[in-house]
Design a protein around this motif. Structure first.
Motif, PDB file in Angstrom:
ATOM      1  N   PHE A 261       0.833  -1.192   0.000  1.00 29.28           N
ATOM      2  CA  PHE A 261       0.000   0.000   0.000  1.00 29.28           C
ATOM      3  C   PHE A 261       0.873   1.249   0.000  1.00 29.28           C
ATOM      4  O   PHE A 261       1.923   1.282   0.646  1.00 29.28           O
ATOM      5  CB  PHE A 261      -0.920   0.007   1.227  1.00 29.28           C
ATOM      6  N   TYR A 269      -4.843   2.078   7.000  1.00 30.98           N
ATOM      7  CA  TYR A 269      -4.943   0.632   6.823  1.00 30.98           C
ATOM      8  C   TYR A 269      -4.482  -0.103   8.084  1.00 30.98           C
ATOM      9  O   TYR A 269      -5.099  -1.079   8.516  1.00 30.98           O
ATOM     10  CB  TYR A 269      -4.084   0.195   5.630  1.00 30.98           C
ATOM     11  N   GLN A 293      -7.138  -4.114  -1.272  1.00 31.70           N
ATOM     12  CA  GLN A 293      -6.187  -4.260  -2.368  1.00 31.70           C
ATOM     13  C   GLN A 293      -6.902  -4.140  -3.715  1.00 31.70           C
ATOM     14  O   GLN A 293      -6.367  -3.554  -4.669  1.00 31.70           O
ATOM     15  CB  GLN A 293      -5.479  -5.607  -2.274  1.00 31.70           C
ATOM     16  N   LEU A 296      -7.373  -0.534  -4.383  1.00 34.86           N
ATOM     17  CA  LEU A 296      -6.106   0.094  -4.778  1.00 34.86           C
ATOM     18  C   LEU A 296      -5.775  -0.209  -6.228  1.00 34.86           C
ATOM     19  O   LEU A 296      -5.334   0.675  -6.976  1.00 34.86           O
ATOM     20  CB  LEU A 296      -4.987  -0.388  -3.855  1.00 34.86           C
ATOM     21  N   THR A 313      -8.675   4.846  -1.897  1.00 35.97           N
ATOM     22  CA  THR A 313      -8.217   3.737  -1.053  1.00 35.97           C
ATOM     23  C   THR A 313      -8.130   4.153   0.404  1.00 35.97           C
ATOM     24  O   THR A 313      -8.469   3.375   1.299  1.00 35.97           O
ATOM     25  CB  THR A 313      -6.841   3.248  -1.538  1.00 35.97           C
TER      26      THR A 313
END
Length: 547
Positions: A261, A269, A293, A296, A313
């Motif tokens: 990330f 996160y 994910q 993202l 995200t």
């Protein structure tokens, strides 16, 4: 200070914070030190509790040096003529600044960063809190010097009330010409330290801690000012953007997936991952990672250069974690039976050594709470049974409980219920929540592939999911309506604007009228009106006779 004019001080305290006691301490300190002083109080309200301002004037020359003359004091503060403003709550500080009480070239501000939300802030469906950063800017702009810290936290740490912390801040800033020992003697009530009661000892702890904090802040500020003057430092020392560099790195879980990330997402996160491990287990937290994910990957396709700092995200990391950790009876039992909660209660109550502390928790679980832990087939049968009861005019079934958390039996019951995490994932509520999370996630992915702005707006709709009971259900229904009727509009830009307007309307009006009007404005149907049962209540016999 000009020795021909009094030192003026305005103290702002909310109800129950001991503002009157603080004022008495200050007047008594002045008497012990041999100075003339006068204090007045002005009761008022502050949209959350009673708010009383206390105005104090102290003549900066000892009585022994006045040759029998007595100063004449004012009964009320004059806007712009205050030497100091002291406040126990940040918004109350800003309110007094807004009244014109402070002067940028004269007034020293001592304020707590603690907040007590106003009625208006609590009523908002969204985050209605006033931005503390804006309040702090106001303090900085309209004060000659300011010392700001969380005085309520210091009071809790020292086991005392905030009034003693305010007194320590006043003494530490050096505003009044009194030695520290006179403040402490006033708090003790004139008795020696070894004979002071427990309340006075706790107050002295809070006083000493605040005195040290304010004195330290003043020393640091003086040192920085000296360095700036000597070396003529410019803004480049704080970076190209004029902002201070970040502090400690965010807490990162052990999973190597964190490295996948980007930096703007990692802190949120990490918090979300840790929350879900605590809520359920690592497998559930890994599902959160997998979902994030996928978001993202979609955002990197829509914004390969990362020009928007991966905002989609980052928002999904926040709202997805909160939704996945939805409140249920297992979660409530876990929170209420933790050792940290018992410690917090003891800290608030402050029982003495010989006191017996008892804590009772009241619960009223109904059919939805029990059905949530049952398989879908059994849950549906139980819910239908309760609906038939309601349709017949009876109240929804519920089980009022009073659990003594201080007893072994009560704590065992809560810990047993908190240990049903294994049953949670097999229940109907868990399956329904995962299904709805999946629909929202798919909407974010599809919207992001169409347009980055559209995906960002759909991600922000996670704010609609909050609370519990009917509030939570209404938020999910509003989200699904937005996904079904606005996210699918042909033009991405039109859909983006429509979703933004609908989200703002839903958060501004819990009744839903603003949302329905916004939906119709953008060509979408209004939400379906739900039928509500009509209950006829028979008037008691005594009332009929009286009529």
């Amino acid at each position: 200070m000009n020795d021909k004019h009094p030192i003026t001080l305005l103290v702002c305290a909310l109800g129950g914070e001991g503002g009157g006691v603080l004022t008495e301490w200050l007047v008594e300190t002045a008497r012990l030190a041999g100075y003339a002083a006068q204090a007045t109080s002005i009761p008022g309200v502050a949209q959350r509790t009673g708010a009383t301002t206390y105005y104090l004037e102290v003549f900066p020359v000892p009585l022994a040096e006045l040759g029998g003359r007595k100063p004449v004091f004012s009964l009320s503060p004059v806007p712009g003529a205050l030497d100091a403003l002291v406040s126990s709550e940040l918004l109350e500080t800003a309110r007094q600044i807004g009244n014109g009480m402070t002067a940028p070239d004269r007034t020293r501000v001592l304020s707590s960063t603690a907040r007590l939300l106003t009625t208006h802030e609590r009523m908002q469906m969204g985050d209605g809190r006033t931005d503390p950063a804006e309040l702090l800017k106001l303090v900085q702009a309209f004060s000659r010097e300011h010392q700001v810290f969380d005085m309520n936290a210091v009071a809790r740490e020292c086991g005392t009330v905030v009034s003693s912390v305010l007194l320590g801040a006043i003494a530490g800033c050096g505003l009044l010409p009194f030695e520290r020992r006179f403040y402490e003697e006033a708090v003790r009530g004139g008795v020696p330290h070894e004979k002071a009661n427990a309340s006075a000892v706790a107050s002295l702890r809070g006083f000493a801690r605040a005195f040290e904090l304010v004195a330290q802040q003043r020393q640091q500020a003086a040192f920085v000012s000296k360095v700036l003057e000597e070396k003529a430092l410019d803004s480049r020392l704080r970076g190209n953007d004029g902002k201070a560099t970040a502090g400690k790195d965010p807490v990162i879980p052990a999973e190597a997936g964190i490295q996948g990330f980007p930096e703007p997402v990692r802190e949120m996160y990490a918090l979300g991952y840790a929350r879900l491990v605590e809520y359920q287990d690592r497998a559930y937290a890994n599902l959160y990672t997998k979902r994030l994910q996928s978001v993202l990957d979609a955002e990197r396709e829509a914004d390969p250069a990362g020009a928007n700092a991966f905002a989609i995200t980052r928002e999904m990391a926040r709202w997805l974690a909160l939704w996945m950790a939805f409140d249920d009876i297992v979660r409530v039992a876990d929170l209420k039976s933790r050792a940290t909660r018992w410690e917090r209660v003891r800290g608030e109550v402050k029982p003495l050594q010989d006191d017996l502390l008892k804590v009772y928790d009241h619960f009223k679980p109904g059919v939805p709470e029990f059905a949530a832990l049952l398989p879908t087939s059994l849950a549906q049968r139980l819910v239908k049974w309760d609906r038939r009861r309601i349709a017949s005019g009876r109240e929804p079934w519920a089980m009022p409980l009073k659990v003594g958390t201080h007893t072994a039996g009560g704590m065992l019951a809560l810990r047993t219920l908190a240990g049903l995490k294994w049953l949670r994932v097999r229940g109907s509520r868990f399956a329904l929540e995962q299904q709805m999370i999946g629909r929202w996630l798919e909407g974010v992915l599809q919207g992001t592939r169409r347009s980055w702005a559209l995906g960002h707006e759909i991600a922000l709709c996670g704010r609609l999911i909050k609370g519990y009971g009917s509030t939570n259900e209404r938020g999910k229904e509003n989200l699904l309506h937005v996904l079904d009727h606005l996210a699918v509009l042909p033009e991405a830009a039109t859909a983006t604007r429509a979703i933004a307007d609908a989200r703002a309307a839903a958060l501004a009006d819990d009744a839903g009228r603003a949302l329905d009007a916004t939906l119709l404005q953008h060509g979408a149907p209004a939400r379906e009106v739900k039928p509500q049962p009509i209950r006829f209540i028979r008037k008691p016999a005594a009332s009929r006779t009286a009529a």
